[in-house]
Design a protein around this motif. Structure first.
Motif, short mmCIF file in Angstrom:
data_model
loop_
_atom_site.label_atom_id
_atom_site.label_comp_id
_atom_site.label_asym_id
_atom_site.label_seq_id
_atom_site.Cartn_x
_atom_site.Cartn_y
_atom_site.Cartn_z
N ASP A 68 0.83 -1.20 0.00
CA ASP A 68 0.00 0.00 0.00
C ASP A 68 0.87 1.25 0.00
OD1 ASP A 68 -2.67 -0.01 -0.33
OD2 ASP A 68 -3.16 -0.41 1.76
N ALA A 69 1.20 1.74 -1.21
CA ALA A 69 2.08 2.90 -1.35
C ALA A 69 3.32 2.74 -0.47
CB ALA A 69 1.34 4.19 -1.00
N LEU A 70 3.83 1.51 -0.42
CA LEU A 70 5.03 1.21 0.36
C LEU A 70 6.22 1.93 -0.24
CD1 LEU A 70 6.67 -0.53 2.44
CD2 LEU A 70 6.87 -2.22 0.61
N GLU A 71 6.96 2.66 0.58
CA GLU A 71 8.15 3.35 0.12
C GLU A 71 9.38 2.62 0.61
OE1 GLU A 71 7.91 7.44 1.29
OE2 GLU A 71 6.51 7.92 -0.34
N VAL A 72 10.22 2.25 -0.34
CA VAL A 72 11.45 1.53 -0.02
C VAL A 72 12.61 2.48 -0.27
CG1 VAL A 72 12.85 -0.50 -0.50
CG2 VAL A 72 10.36 -0.63 -0.72
N ASN A 73 13.28 2.89 0.78
CA ASN A 73 14.37 3.85 0.68
C ASN A 73 15.71 3.14 0.54
OD1 ASN A 73 13.07 6.59 1.27
ND2 ASN A 73 12.29 5.31 2.94
N PHE A 74 16.55 3.66 -0.34
CA PHE A 74 17.88 3.13 -0.51
C PHE A 74 18.90 4.07 0.13
CE2 PHE A 74 15.54 0.92 -3.68
CZ PHE A 74 16.18 -0.30 -3.80
N SER A 75 19.87 3.47 0.78
CA SER A 75 20.97 4.25 1.36
C SER A 75 22.19 3.36 1.42
CB SER A 75 20.62 4.76 2.76
OG SER A 75 21.70 5.47 3.31
N GLY A 76 23.16 3.64 0.59
CA GLY A 76 24.36 2.82 0.57
C GLY A 76 24.11 1.41 0.13
N GLY A 77 23.09 1.18 -0.67
CA GLY A 77 22.82 -0.14 -1.21
C GLY A 77 21.89 -0.99 -0.37
N THR A 78 21.31 -0.45 0.68
CA THR A 78 20.38 -1.21 1.50
C THR A 78 18.98 -0.60 1.41
OG1 THR A 78 20.85 0.10 3.47
CG2 THR A 78 22.19 -1.86 3.12
N ALA A 79 17.98 -1.42 1.61
CA ALA A 79 16.59 -0.95 1.53
C ALA A 79 15.90 -1.17 2.86
CB ALA A 79 15.84 -1.71 0.43
N SER A 80 14.92 -0.35 3.14
CA SER A 80 14.11 -0.51 4.34
C SER A 80 12.65 -0.45 3.95
CB SER A 80 14.43 0.59 5.35
OG SER A 80 14.11 1.87 4.82
N GLY A 81 11.83 -1.12 4.72
CA GLY A 81 10.42 -1.14 4.43
C GLY A 81 9.84 -2.52 4.65
#
Length: 214
Positions: free
Chosen positions: A196-209
């Motif tokens: 549901d409009a999930l936002e996956v953020n990248f930082s230094g090659g890793t994702a969160s969510g």
């Protein structure tokens, strides 16, 4: 614009691969063809296997888009493509056919037949656009179709993927927005996973969510 988007879409495939490593379980697909779609072999956990299928399908979609766009020449406003040897995630090849139109944004309307993949089966349609304004890209598409692999046959119904990368020199800093629900008919049972409009953020090659499955 076609030439400029070649490097952009290659970066998008890299970013998609990172997302796949985070979202996937370790189930293996089964490939197939003919008749019913082969769900392949997974972990037996319907929720994990469905998410693995989604991640691999997305990776294949990204590769197919990149190949279709790169095959169009910069001198053509509109190109019909038919590529029979696009490499699948997990081995084998698949077929991409459809249309690519240069412009601002570039648009594509593609069909992808995954039956030649070692670990996936089925087919999808992918419709979307890439809007490049140096140094950033806003990129979006929808997936429709049924894909077998990782122990599930997953149904995509206007499953939307939006990408916003502010700096094209660093594809691992950006945002994936996943929106829609997919249904997994799995060897371990049935499930529905909501992005549901999930936002996956990248930082230094890793994702969160996270994603919610029931």
């Amino acid at each position: 614009m076609f030439g400029r988007n070649k490097s952009v879409l290659k970066g998008m495939v890299l970013a998609s691969a990172v997302l796949g490593m985070v979202a996937c379980g370790d189930g293996n697909g089964g490939g197939g063809g003919g008749g019913a779609i082969d769900p392949g072999t997974g972990t037996g956990n319907a929720q994990a296997d469905t998410q693995s299928n989604v991640a691999v399908t997305q990776a294949n979609a990204q590769t197919g888009i990149q190949q279709a766009t790169a095959s169009a020449t910069s001198s053509m406003k509109f190109a019909s493509v038919n590529i029979t040897d696009v490499p699948c995630a997990g081995g084998g090849t698949f077929v991409v056919s459809g249309d690519v139109t240069d412009g601002d944004p570039i648009t594509f309307d593609l069909d992808m037949d995954l039956t030649g993949c070692t670990s996936m089966d089925g087919s999808i349609s992918v419709v979307g656009s890439a809007d490049v304004e140096t140094p950033s890209i806003v990129y979006s598409y929808t997936i429709n179709g049924d894909v077998g692999g990782n122990g599930c046959v997953v149904t995509f119904d206007n499953f939307a993927i939006n990408v916003d990368i502010p700096d094209l020199t660093n594809f691992l800093n950006g945002l994936f927005s996943l929106d829609g629900a997919v249904g997994g008919a799995c060897t371990g049972g049935d499930t529905t996973c909501n992005y549901d409009a999930l936002e996956v953020n990248f930082s230094g090659g890793t994702a969160s969510g996270s994603v919610s499955c029931s």
